[in-house]
Design a protein around this motif. Structure first.
Motif, PDB file in Angstrom:
ATOM      1  N   GLN A 183       0.659  10.870   3.600  1.00  0.00           N
ATOM      2  CA  GLN A 183       1.438  11.689   2.662  1.00  0.00           C
ATOM      3  C   GLN A 183       1.233  11.184   1.226  1.00  0.00           C
ATOM      4  O   GLN A 183       1.076  11.967   0.285  1.00  0.00           O
ATOM      5  CB  GLN A 183       2.925  11.628   3.043  1.00  0.00           C
ATOM      6  N   GLN A 184       1.206   9.864   1.067  1.00  0.00           N
ATOM      7  CA  GLN A 184       1.030   9.276  -0.260  1.00  0.00           C
ATOM      8  C   GLN A 184      -0.317   9.692  -0.850  1.00  0.00           C
ATOM      9  O   GLN A 184      -0.419  10.085  -2.014  1.00  0.00           O
ATOM     10  CB  GLN A 184       1.103   7.751  -0.141  1.00  0.00           C
ATOM     11  N   ARG A 185      -1.360   9.641  -0.007  1.00  0.00           N
ATOM     12  CA  ARG A 185      -2.706   9.951  -0.463  1.00  0.00           C
ATOM     13  C   ARG A 185      -2.816  11.436  -0.821  1.00  0.00           C
ATOM     14  O   ARG A 185      -3.367  11.800  -1.864  1.00  0.00           O
ATOM     15  CB  ARG A 185      -3.668   9.579   0.660  1.00  0.00           C
ATOM     16  N   GLU A 186      -2.265  12.292   0.049  1.00  0.00           N
ATOM     17  CA  GLU A 186      -2.322  13.737  -0.209  1.00  0.00           C
ATOM     18  C   GLU A 186      -1.593  14.074  -1.509  1.00  0.00           C
ATOM     19  O   GLU A 186      -2.036  14.928  -2.279  1.00  0.00           O
ATOM     20  CB  GLU A 186      -1.683  14.513   0.955  1.00  0.00           C
ATOM     21  N   THR A 187      -0.470  13.398  -1.762  1.00  0.00           N
ATOM     22  CA  THR A 187       0.307  13.661  -2.981  1.00  0.00           C
ATOM     23  C   THR A 187      -0.501  13.290  -4.221  1.00  0.00           C
ATOM     24  O   THR A 187      -0.547  14.044  -5.201  1.00  0.00           O
ATOM     25  CB  THR A 187       1.626  12.872  -2.950  1.00  0.00           C
ATOM     26  N   SER A 188      -1.167  12.128  -4.184  1.00  0.00           N
ATOM     27  CA  SER A 188      -1.987  11.715  -5.336  1.00  0.00           C
ATOM     28  C   SER A 188      -3.100  12.718  -5.597  1.00  0.00           C
ATOM     29  O   SER A 188      -3.367  13.093  -6.741  1.00  0.00           O
ATOM     30  CB  SER A 188      -2.622  10.352  -5.068  1.00  0.00           C
ATOM     31  N   LYS A 189      -3.725  13.158  -4.510  1.00  0.00           N
ATOM     32  CA  LYS A 189      -4.836  14.096  -4.688  1.00  0.00           C
ATOM     33  C   LYS A 189      -4.352  15.434  -5.226  1.00  0.00           C
ATOM     34  O   LYS A 189      -4.978  16.029  -6.109  1.00  0.00           O
ATOM     35  CB  LYS A 189      -5.576  14.296  -3.357  1.00  0.00           C
ATOM     36  N   LEU A 190      -3.201  15.882  -4.719  1.00  0.00           N
ATOM     37  CA  LEU A 190      -2.638  17.141  -5.213  1.00  0.00           C
ATOM     38  C   LEU A 190      -2.359  17.033  -6.709  1.00  0.00           C
ATOM     39  O   LEU A 190      -2.679  17.937  -7.489  1.00  0.00           O
ATOM     40  CB  LEU A 190      -1.355  17.487  -4.448  1.00  0.00           C
ATOM     41  N   GLY A 191      -1.792  15.883  -7.114  1.00  0.00           N
ATOM     42  CA  GLY A 191      -1.510  15.670  -8.533  1.00  0.00           C
ATOM     43  C   GLY A 191      -2.776  15.757  -9.360  1.00  0.00           C
ATOM     44  O   GLY A 191      -2.814  16.392 -10.423  1.00  0.00           O
TER      45      GLY A 191
ATOM     46  N   SER B 112       6.733   8.707   3.270  1.00  0.00           N
ATOM     47  CA  SER B 112       6.965   8.336   4.671  1.00  0.00           C
ATOM     48  C   SER B 112       5.735   7.687   5.279  1.00  0.00           C
ATOM     49  O   SER B 112       5.835   6.750   6.056  1.00  0.00           O
ATOM     50  CB  SER B 112       7.317   9.566   5.502  1.00  0.00           C
ATOM     51  N   THR B 113       4.549   8.254   4.933  1.00  0.00           N
ATOM     52  CA  THR B 113       3.325   7.738   5.548  1.00  0.00           C
ATOM     53  C   THR B 113       2.239   7.565   4.487  1.00  0.00           C
ATOM     54  O   THR B 113       2.282   8.221   3.442  1.00  0.00           O
ATOM     55  CB  THR B 113       2.777   8.737   6.600  1.00  0.00           C
ATOM     56  N   PRO B 114       1.247   6.695   4.741  1.00  0.00           N
ATOM     57  CA  PRO B 114       0.129   6.546   3.801  1.00  0.00           C
ATOM     58  C   PRO B 114      -0.615   7.860   3.576  1.00  0.00           C
ATOM     59  O   PRO B 114      -1.086   8.130   2.477  1.00  0.00           O
ATOM     60  CB  PRO B 114      -0.781   5.520   4.483  1.00  0.00           C
TER      61      PRO B 114
ATOM     62  N   LEU C 286       0.822  -1.210   0.000  1.00  0.00           N
ATOM     63  CA  LEU C 286       0.000   0.000   0.000  1.00  0.00           C
ATOM     64  C   LEU C 286       0.855   1.259   0.000  1.00  0.00           C
ATOM     65  O   LEU C 286       0.437   2.303  -0.481  1.00  0.00           O
ATOM     66  CB  LEU C 286      -0.917   0.018   1.234  1.00  0.00           C
ATOM     67  N   LEU C 287       2.047   1.179   0.582  1.00  0.00           N
ATOM     68  CA  LEU C 287       2.887   2.370   0.731  1.00  0.00           C
ATOM     69  C   LEU C 287       4.108   2.261  -0.173  1.00  0.00           C
ATOM     70  O   LEU C 287       4.970   1.417   0.018  1.00  0.00           O
ATOM     71  CB  LEU C 287       3.321   2.518   2.199  1.00  0.00           C
ATOM     72  N   ARG C 288       4.182   3.146  -1.170  1.00  0.00           N
ATOM     73  CA  ARG C 288       5.347   3.155  -2.064  1.00  0.00           C
ATOM     74  C   ARG C 288       6.549   3.726  -1.313  1.00  0.00           C
ATOM     75  O   ARG C 288       6.391   4.531  -0.394  1.00  0.00           O
ATOM     76  CB  ARG C 288       5.042   3.982  -3.301  1.00  0.00           C
TER      77      ARG C 288
END
Lengths: 92, 219
Positions: B18-26, B14-16, B8-10
Motif C-alpha cells: 500500500q505504501q509503495r502504491e501510494t508513492s507511485k500514485l503521488g 497497513s502494508t508495504p 521501511l513501513l511508515r
C-alpha cells in the motif's frame, strides 16, 4: 517479487524508440506540406506510448494509476482541441 | 535501535505494498500537473504555428537536425539505462544500480552539453530573441516568436533535466549508504518515472521544432 517486465522487453522498447527516431528524421526530408508536422507528432505519440507502457510500467500498474494517466491525457487533449477549434473556425 | 523492517513501513500504511502504491500514485499525479505545465506551452506553439506557418517552417529549417537527432538518441539511451537501474533495484543488485544511475546521469549531461552547444550556435547566428536577434524581412517578427517558443520550451525542459540530475545524485548517495534493497526501492522507481517523463517531453519537442523545415535543408 517477479519482474513483470523483462530486460528483453526493455531492449526491444529501446530499439523501437531508436528506429522511430530515425524514421522521424528521414521522413522530415520528404516535403509533405502540413503532413510533415502531423507525421512527426504522430510518431512522437507512438514513442510516448512505448515509453509510458514499458519503461514507466503503465501497462501493469494499478487501475487507479491508469485512470490518472488517462485523465491527464484527456484534459491535455481538451486543452488543445477546444482552443484550436476556436482558432480554426474564426475565418469561417 | 529501531527494527529495519519497521523503518521501511511508515505508520500510516497497513502494508508495504500500500505504501509503495501510494508513492507511485503521488508521482503520477505530479506528472499529470507537469503535462498541464508543458501543455500550456504546447498550446501556445500550436496557435502560433497555425497563425504563421511560413515563418515557423523557416525557423525549423534553422535547427541543427544532426545535433537534434543525436540528442534524441542520447536521451532514449538514458531512459533505457534508467529502466535498467530500476530493474537492478528490483533484483537487489546494488552495484549495478549505481552503475546504471551514473550512466543515466552521464547521458543526461551529454544531452545538456549538446543542447547548450545548439543554444550557442543560435546565438552566433543572431537568433536569440531579446538578446541578439537580427533577421530582416516580412516574417522576422514571426520568426522571432518561433525562437521565443524554442528557447522557452527547450529551456524549461533543460531545467527539468537539471532537477533530474539532482534527484539521481541523491539516489546514488542513498544507494551508497545502503538505503535500498529488493524489498524497498520506491524512491528509485519514482525517480525513474520522472526521468522517463522528461524524455517523453523531449520526444515531442524534437517532433515540433526540428522536423518540419527539414526538407528545406541543402545537404
Amino acid at each position: 517479487m517477479t519482474h513483470a517486465i523483462s530486460r528483453k522487453t526493455y531492449l526491444f522498447t529501446f530499439l523501437g524508440l531508436l528506429g522511430l527516431t530515425l524514421s522521424t528524421t528521414l521522413l522530415g526530408f520528404v516535403d509533405m506540406g502540413p503532413f510533415n508536422m502531423i507525421a512527426a507528432v504522430g510518431i512522437a505519440a507512438c514513442k510516448a506510448c512505448l515509453i509510458a507502457a514499458f519503461f514507466m510500467h503503465a501497462l501493469i500498474e494499478a487501475k487507479v494509476i491508469r485512470v490518472v494517466l488517462t485523465g491527464g491525457v484527456i484534459w491535455f487533449l481538451i486543452l488543445i482541441s477546444f482552443t484550436l477549434s476556436d482558432y480554426i473556425s474564426r475565418s469561417w | 535501535m529501531a527494527n529495519p523492517i519497521a523503518l521501511l513501513l511508515r505508520e500510516q500504511y497497513s502494508t508495504p505494498v500500500q505504501q509503495r502504491e501510494t508513492s507511485k500514485l503521488g508521482m503520477w499525479i505530479f506528472i499529470m500537473t507537469e503535462i498541464m505545465l508543458f501543455g500550456g506551452l504546447f498550446l501556445a506553439f500550436s496557435v502560433y504555428r497555425m497563425s504563421f506557418p511560413q515563418a515557423f517552417v523557416k525557423g525549423s529549417a534553422d535547427m541543427s537536425i544532426v545535433l537534434g537527432s543525436i540528442n534524441t538518441a542520447v536521451l532514449i539511451c538514458s531512459s533505457f539505462t534508467m529502466a535498467l537501474a530500476v530493474y537492478s533495484a528490483e533484483t537487489g543488485n546494488r552495484r549495478m544500480l549505481t552503475v546504471f544511475l551514473i550512466a543515466t546521469m552521464i547521458l543526461g549531461l551529454v544531452f545538456l552539453g549538446i543542447k547548450f552547444t545548439e543554444y550557442y550556435q543560435h546565438y552566433l547566428q543572431h537568433e536569440a530573441p531579446a538578446v541578439w536577434f537580427d533577421h530582416t524581412g516580412p516574417d522576422s517578427g514571426h520568426l522571432e516568436m518561433f525562437f521565443v517558443l524554442y528557447f522557452l520550451m527547450t529551456g524549461l525542459h533543460a531545467v527539468h533535466m537539471l532537477v533530474g540530475e539532482g534527484i539521481l545524485t541523491a539516489m546514488v548517495i542513498r544507494n551508497h549508504r545502503g538505503s535500498f534493497s529488493a524489498d524497498y526501492y520506491t524512491p528509485v522507481e519514482i525517480s525513474g518515472l520522472y526521468w522517463h517523463f522528461v524524455d517523453i517531453i523531449w520526444v515531442f519537442l524534437f517532433a515540433i521544432f526540428y522536423v518540419e523545415g527539414l526538407h528545406l535543408h541543402k545537404l
